[in-house]
Design a protein around this motif. Structure first.
Motif, PDB file in Angstrom:
ATOM      1  N   GLU A   1       0.835  -1.204   0.000  1.00 51.26           N
ATOM      2  CA  GLU A   1       0.000   0.000   0.000  1.00 51.26           C
ATOM      3  C   GLU A   1       0.871   1.256   0.000  1.00 51.26           C
TER       4      GLU A   1
ATOM      5  N   MET B   1      -8.318  -0.163   1.125  1.00 52.59           N
ATOM      6  CA  MET B   1      -6.921   0.233   0.979  1.00 52.59           C
ATOM      7  C   MET B   1      -6.809   0.995  -0.345  1.00 52.59           C
TER       8      MET B   1
ATOM      9  N   LEU C   1      -3.935   0.138  -3.137  1.00 52.48           N
ATOM     10  CA  LEU C   1      -4.052  -1.222  -3.675  1.00 52.48           C
ATOM     11  C   LEU C   1      -5.338  -1.386  -4.471  1.00 52.48           C
TER      12      LEU C   1
END
Length: 357
Positions: free
Chosen positions: A222, A268, A271
């Motif tokens: 991330e 996230m 991602l």
């Protein structure tokens, strides 16, 4: 009537502790230096080198399997679809492993195989290890060539280069290979295999350790993708192909089935945006079958899900929304790259979602 009478279920989970994957594979390779139509040549390590020859080999895969998915993506991006044919096993199986039960008469149309294991036994009658996909099979002899999933895409890139589509992307640039190898090794151990280490843990202690390792790696990714459009920077490389199959399975399967449940990928932002951009590139989303993915994990892994109930969700349609990665420098591929055309007839995903049409 179905040809297969189902045997005992597959066993994957560790009985008492950490899940350890068997990483011994058939280490045969391809070589563009060998003369086509010749027999394979012995190498110093005891494995064999096989000549590059269009039409001689078949990539045996399954839409469900992430290790096979990376080879299918690579083959499509490079334009090898008319050179190396594709056989697809069904998503569910017993301890005997993959079965060609999606095809007419439940036989792979090019080889007549019903069980993939027969290709292994044709070459190694007492083959002692797992019957895995991806596997390259010599079509005429119905014998397995290799199932070494880390080297199959590399050989597609290097040894089959003369048959690439004109303008095909350079997925493994020479100046980035050392870094790609380093990153993909980390991804393999901590993410690709990390989700399995969580799901197949045989003790709470083993699970807790696996969970912590996985999320340390996910946080690293991330952060890395906060400043990079793709793992290596501005363009897609083999590293992205190796990560994509795990990410696209994360919310539908690994979050719940493998207990990787700290966060969904949709929570996230880097991602999730990265996954959306990859999914929308030809070769990625058009080789993804969410139905078969869920059927494989939730039906085949009876030691984890004894009811074999396949969840209806999650709704993955947001994967086609704008990815929001345009603020980062780069594009999927450099200017001048020729992307894959329509999926070849017969290779279409069998259970497309409404957003994949």
């Amino acid at each position: 009537m179905p040809k297969t009478t189902w045997d005992d279920p597959a066993q994957n989970a560790s009985p008492d502790g950490e899940f350890v994957r068997d990483t011994t594979y058939i280490e045969d390779r391809f070589s563009a230096e060998l003369v086509a139509k010749n027999a394979p040549q012995a190498m110093k390590n005891g494995a064999f080198s096989w000549p590059v020859e269009p039409g001689r080999y078949r990539l045996m895969a399954a839409r469900a399997c992430p290790w096979a998915h990376r080879t299918v993506i690579t083959r499509r991006l490079l334009g090898l679809e008319d050179v190396i044919s594709l056989g697809l096993a069904g998503p569910t199986h017993d301890r005997r492993s993959w079965v060609f039960d999606l095809d007419p008469n439940e036989e792979d149309p090019a080889t007549g195989l019903h069980f993939l294991q027969d290709a292994y036994f044709n070459r190694f009658p007492n083959y002692p290890r797992g019957i895995t996909v991806p596997a390259i099979v010599e079509t005429a002899s119905k014998k397995v060539v290799t199932n070494n999933f880390p080297t199959i895409p590399v050989d597609f890139i290097d040894e089959w280069a003369q048959y690439h589509r004109e303008g095909a992307p350079d997925l493994y640039p020479a100046h980035l290979r050392a870094e790609i190898d380093k990153v993909t090794t980390e991804i393999y151990h901590e993410v690709n295999n990390g989700v399995y280490r969580c799901g197949f843990a045989g003790s709470q202690e083993a699970y807790d350790t696996a969970y912590d390792r996985l999320w340390k790696a996910m946080d690293w990714l991330e952060d890395r993708l906060s400043t990079r459009r793709f793992l290596m920077g501005e363009h897609i490389t083999l590293a992205d192909i190796y990560l994509f199959p795990t990410l696209v399975r994360f919310d539908p399967v690994y979050y719940s089935h493998f207990k990787c449940s700290r966060q969904r990928l949709t929570e996230m932002p880097n991602l999730w945006g990265y996954l959306k951009e990859l999914f929308q590139v030809p070769g990625f989303g058009d080789t993804t079958d969410f139905t078969e993915i869920k059927q494989h994990y939730f039906i085949t892994h009876q030691e984890i899900n004894p009811t074999a109930i396949v969840p209806a969700g999650p709704d993955m349609s947001a994967i086609m929304e704008p990815h929001g990665r345009d603020h980062l420098p780069g594009s999927p591929f450099p200017e001048g790259t020729v992307l894959p055309g329509p999926v070849p007839t017969g290779e279409e995903v069998k259970h497309p979602e409404s957003f994949q049409h």
